[in-house]
Write an enzyme that holds these catalytic residues in place. Structure first.
Site, PDB file in Angstrom:
ATOM      1  N   HIS A  84       0.671  -1.286   0.116  1.00 19.55           N
ATOM      2  CA  HIS A  84      -0.025   0.069   0.111  1.00 19.55           C
ATOM      3  C   HIS A  84       0.882   1.356  -0.055  1.00 19.55           C
ATOM      4  CE1 HIS A  84      -0.008  -0.088   4.610  1.00 19.55           C
ATOM      5  NE2 HIS A  84       0.136   1.070   4.325  1.00 19.55           N
ATOM      6  N   ASP A 221       1.169  -7.730   2.262  1.00 15.19           N
ATOM      7  CA  ASP A 221       1.399  -6.251   2.081  1.00 15.19           C
ATOM      8  C   ASP A 221       2.788  -5.777   1.835  1.00 15.19           C
ATOM      9  OD1 ASP A 221       0.888  -3.560   1.751  1.00 15.19           O
ATOM     10  OD2 ASP A 221      -0.575  -3.495   3.665  1.00 15.19           O
ATOM     11  N   SER A 624       3.939   2.234   8.571  1.00 11.03           N
ATOM     12  CA  SER A 624       3.845   1.193   7.537  1.00 11.03           C
ATOM     13  C   SER A 624       5.063   0.992   6.693  1.00 11.03           C
ATOM     14  CB  SER A 624       2.679   1.808   6.287  1.00 11.03           C
ATOM     15  OG  SER A 624       1.486   1.284   6.688  1.00 11.03           O
TER      16      SER A 624
HETATM   17  N1  ARG Z   1      -4.627   0.475   7.436  1.00 12.73           N
HETATM   18  C1  ARG Z   1      -3.329   0.598   6.593  1.00 12.73           C
HETATM   19  C2  ARG Z   1      -2.762   1.640   6.825  1.00 12.73           C
HETATM   20  O1  ARG Z   1      -3.358   2.726   7.536  1.00 12.73           O
HETATM   21  C3  ARG Z   1      -3.293  -0.290   5.358  1.00 12.73           C
HETATM   22  C4  ARG Z   1      -3.975   0.736   4.536  1.00 12.73           C
HETATM   23  C5  ARG Z   1      -3.962   0.499   2.719  1.00 12.73           C
HETATM   24  N2  ARG Z   1      -4.991  -0.839   2.805  1.00 12.73           N
HETATM   25  C6  ARG Z   1      -6.416  -0.558   2.205  1.00 12.73           C
HETATM   26  N3  ARG Z   1      -7.163  -1.681   2.350  1.00 12.73           N
HETATM   27  N4  ARG Z   1      -7.173   0.623   2.362  1.00 12.73           N
HETATM   28  O2  ARG Z   1      -2.180   2.357   6.194  1.00 12.73           O
HETATM   29  N1  GLU Z   2      -1.119   1.445   7.634  1.00 13.91           N
HETATM   30  C1  GLU Z   2      -0.527   2.321   8.078  1.00 13.91           C
HETATM   31  C2  GLU Z   2       0.260   3.331   7.524  1.00 13.91           C
HETATM   32  O1  GLU Z   2       0.185   3.555   6.514  1.00 13.91           O
HETATM   33  C3  GLU Z   2      -0.023   1.799   9.402  1.00 13.91           C
HETATM   34  C4  GLU Z   2      -1.202   1.462  10.456  1.00 13.91           C
HETATM   35  C5  GLU Z   2      -1.336   2.113  11.495  1.00 13.91           C
HETATM   36  O2  GLU Z   2      -1.740   3.285  11.443  1.00 13.91           O
HETATM   37  O3  GLU Z   2      -0.746   1.857  12.566  1.00 13.91           O
HETATM   38  O4  GLU Z   2       1.379   3.702   8.230  1.00 13.91           O
END
Ligand code: ARG
Ligand code: GLU
Length: 689
Positions: A84, A221, A624
């Site tokens: 991502h 990921d 991330s």
């Molecule tokens: N929750 C993760 C973050 O905050 C992954 C986001 C990307 N994935 C998604 N399905 N939108 O970045």
């Molecule tokens: N997916 C998140 C990012 O883009 C990390 C998840 C979180 O917020 O801990 O950094």
């Protein structure tokens, strides 16, 4: 007696250390934590984590782009981050013919690696406490404005002394603890970073937004890049003559796997937290801001999804946009729930009551009331601002029109903007979102906050729907050839375009009515929070404070651990390929795995292939792509998420329930080999077991 004491000690050791794993610590001060880290199992020294005299783990960690982390895994610049985090670059190289999002991408040699204009990675050269220098010349009799100009002037000097743009060296002075401390950060920024590999989204985004922020999780990921340098190993613009960067340090890889209770450590760039704010702000987040923004985004997501499910081209166009809208939407839901479940507002209020007692007769008397008063004056305007950001500012045609208009005014080229806009634009989505967003704006923003322009337009045309027609039928910006034909001479005509006018009217309203209030109260808050931070440190002398995240490099440590999401359930910390097959369903987009993965599984022997794991490391957005490291300092995973129930850790960390989610490095190796057939990349990695 002695024997009993010895026995007790043994019992304590066997039970393991206390699970107080909160904290995002500054690497240069890690010597203050290293005792605790070692007591919890870490085998390395503070110098191994951070050093300016010798290569240390920090030299293998980068800020990837401007909001993710990455890590080096070879002496030829090979870098790992999340899928991502690489997503928008992978998408930019994708079309219906070459759909790298859908099918994955694997360079089979260096020539096939794809350059990414604008992508940078930043290595931290060093960081140091410069508080004394930043405040040189300041004395307590000064006004806040005078203090500010001292801070600004000194910071500018420090930055000038340390930055060297010819060598790609940048410097920043960052305020920590709300400006009670200042740190200098010096980076080396590389700008030729090429895409090496990415799994198909059905692996890299497996579970999609259905599983996002959730456990059990099975997302592969990751994506792979390579950092290039000039012949002297220095940063350079993209050139076919550049060579792979040779880092001072890279991570060796451990394939030994993880067990519940194992020490883990995350090294990365957490973006933003507010752990020390008063109850009033927490209340605003959980009871006002989060619920309102969630409701707005639910509508946008529903509209996007409807059109995406009807057409593959639209699905590609809106995949990245949709993911970013949905991501915060879901996080806010967990945050709201977590704050309520933890009674954080009440807990903070009780803390503030004790604080007030303590503060009597000190310089901090009345501070809580002062903070409460500022929030009360600020938040209604701030909510209108958040509404603006989530509504008028999300109308794509309006944003695009204003972007072109500014470029015409400045006389700069518009071609790249036109290309990127039309590549991913689908007008029916934008029109429907216009109606939904502006209807909500009309309904929920109090009348005395609304821009006059909007009220007049509504009065004149009678409905939001009619306003939408006015904008979309009147604008030339939906017609690519007309936009392409524009020249700087057309600026005055373009200024009258309804999309440009709408942007301008809302922006003027924001600048004239909202921004001054927000700016002034933010200024008051900055000072009051600086006092409150310092006061809390005096009030709780024995507590170990860590500065709120601000995208500077941090260390979080903890252990592999499951958790109890709700009564009578326990989530184990490791997921496997078996779980992917359990979720696999060709009829559900988020769970439709590639046929080749089904075939590999059917061969047998892969049921226990680990995929993801949970740990107690305190992380947030920006972490991330961060390396997840074991007690020996070797790479065991890549951080990519947190569990939904624990996302309030940006405000309050609950050791029972806050968990970060990492990709098990062994799943990365499995995918690169079995799906990508790119195991030639292993030749440059170093495996310790
Ligand atoms: N929750 C993760 C973050 O905050 C992954 C986001 C990307 N994935 C998604 N399905 N939108 O970045
Ligand atoms: N997916 C998140 C990012 O883009 C990390 C998840 C979180 O917020 O801990 O950094």
């Amino acid at each position: 007696m002695k024997r009993i004491a010895f026995f007790c000690l043994g019992l304590i050791l066997a039970m393991g250390p206390a699970r107080a794993d909160e904290g995002m610590w500054l690497p240069s001060l890690i010597s203050q934590r290293i005792g605790d880290m070692q007591a919890k199992g870490f085998k390395l020294s503070a110098e191994d984590v951070y050093s300016v005299n010798q290569a240390s783990l920090k030299d293998a960690v980068v800020l990837f782009g401007s909001g993710c982390t990455g890590e080096l895994v070879s002496d030829e610049g090979l870098l790992l981050t999340n899928h991502h985090c690489g997503y928008s670059y992978i998408q930019r190289h994708s079309s219906v013919e070459h759909d790298y999002l859908k099918d994955g991408f694997w360079a089979m040699n260096r020539q096939q690696e794809l350059p990414n204009n604008g992508l940078t990675v930043s290595f931290l050269e060093r960081m140091e406490d410069v508080t004394d220098r930043v405040l040189r010349g300041f004395d307590v009799s000064m006004t806040e404005a005078q203090r500010d100009s001292v801070v600004r002037a000194n910071s500018k000097l420090i930055i000038e002394e340390n930055a060297d743009s010819d060598k790609g060296i940048t410097a920043d002075v960052e305020a920590l603890f709300y400006g009670n401390q200042y740190f200098l950060f010096v980076f080396k920024v590389f700008r030729d970073v090429r895409l090496v590999g990415a799994p198909p989204s059905s692996i890299g985004k497996f579970g999609g937004d259905t599983d996002n922020w959730m456990w059990p999780r099975h997302t592969g990921d990751f994506s792979m890049f390579r950092v290039y340098a000039d012949k002297d190993n220095n940063p350079a613009d993209y050139s076919p003559d550049n060579v792979p960067y040779r880092p001072k340090r890279f991570f060796k890889i451990s394939r030994a796997g993880v067990q519940e209770g194992d020490f883990t450590f995350v090294y990365g760039c957490p973006g933003s937290t507010q752990e020390y704010v008063m109850s009033e702000q927490v209340k605003y987040v959980a009871e006002v801001s989060d619920p309102q923004k969630i409701a707005l985004r639910t509508q946008r997501l529903d509209i996007q999804k409807k059109y995406m499910s009807m057409d593959q081209a639209v699905r590609i166009q809106y995949s990245s946009k949709n993911a970013s809208v949905s991501n915060a939407w879901k996080k806010w839901q967990g945050e709201e729930k977590g704050i309520k479940k933890n009674h954080t507002v009440a807990v903070k209020q009780a803390y503030e009551a004790r604080f007030k007692e303590w503060a009597k007769g000190t310089e901090y008397e009345g501070l809580i009331e002062r903070l409460g008063d500022i929030y009360a004056r600020r938040n209604p305007t701030y909510l209108a601002y958040e509404y603006y950001v989530e509504t008028a500012r999300t109308i794509e045609i309006v944003q695009f029109a204003s972007g072109i208009y500014s470029r015409l005014k400045a006389g700069t080229d518009t071609k790249d903007l036109i290309d990127s806009f039309f590549k991913d634009y689908y007008q029916p989505i934008d029109e429907e979102c216009f109606v939904a967003m502006m209807t909500s704006f009309d309904k929920n923003v109090p009348d005395d906050f609304k821009p006059a322009f909007f009220k007049e337009m509504l009065a004149e045309y009678g409905s939001v729907d009619a306003c939408k027609d006015l904008v979309f039928n009147g604008t030339i910006f939906t017609d690519r050839s007309k936009v392409e034909a524009l020249t700087p001479e057309d600026v005055d005509t373009v200024a009258q375009d309804p999309a440009v006018k709408m942007y301008g009217a809302f922006y003027d309203w924001y600048s004239n009515d909202l921004a001054p209030v927000i700016r002034a109260t933010n200024e008051e808050l900055r000072v009051a929070n600086r006092d409150y931070m310092r006061a809390q440190m005096a009030f709780e002398k024995d507590r170990d404070f860590y500065p709120d995240a601000n995208l500077t490099l941090r260390v979080a440590y903890g252990q592999v651990a499951g958790y109890e999401p709700y009564d009578a359930a326990y989530y184990y910390p490791v997921s496997t390929l078996k779980g992917i097959i359990e979720k696999d369903n060709p009829d559900i987009f988020d769970y439709n795995i590639p046929q080749v993965l089904r075939d590999i599984y059917a061969e047998g022997g892969h049921e226990n292939q680990p995929v993801c794991f949970l740990a107690t490391n305190h992380t947030t957005g920006g972490n991330s792509g961060s390396p997840v490291i074991n007690a020996e300092g070797n790479l065991i995973g890549i951080n990519f998420d947190r569990v939904w129930e624990g996302t309030m850790s940006d405000i309050v960390y609950d050791p029972e329930i806050c968990r970060n989610i990492s990709l098990d490095i062994r799943y990365l190796l499995f995918v690169v080999d079995q799906i990508g057939h790119a195991s030639y990349l292993f030749d440059e990695m170093v495996f310790v077991d």
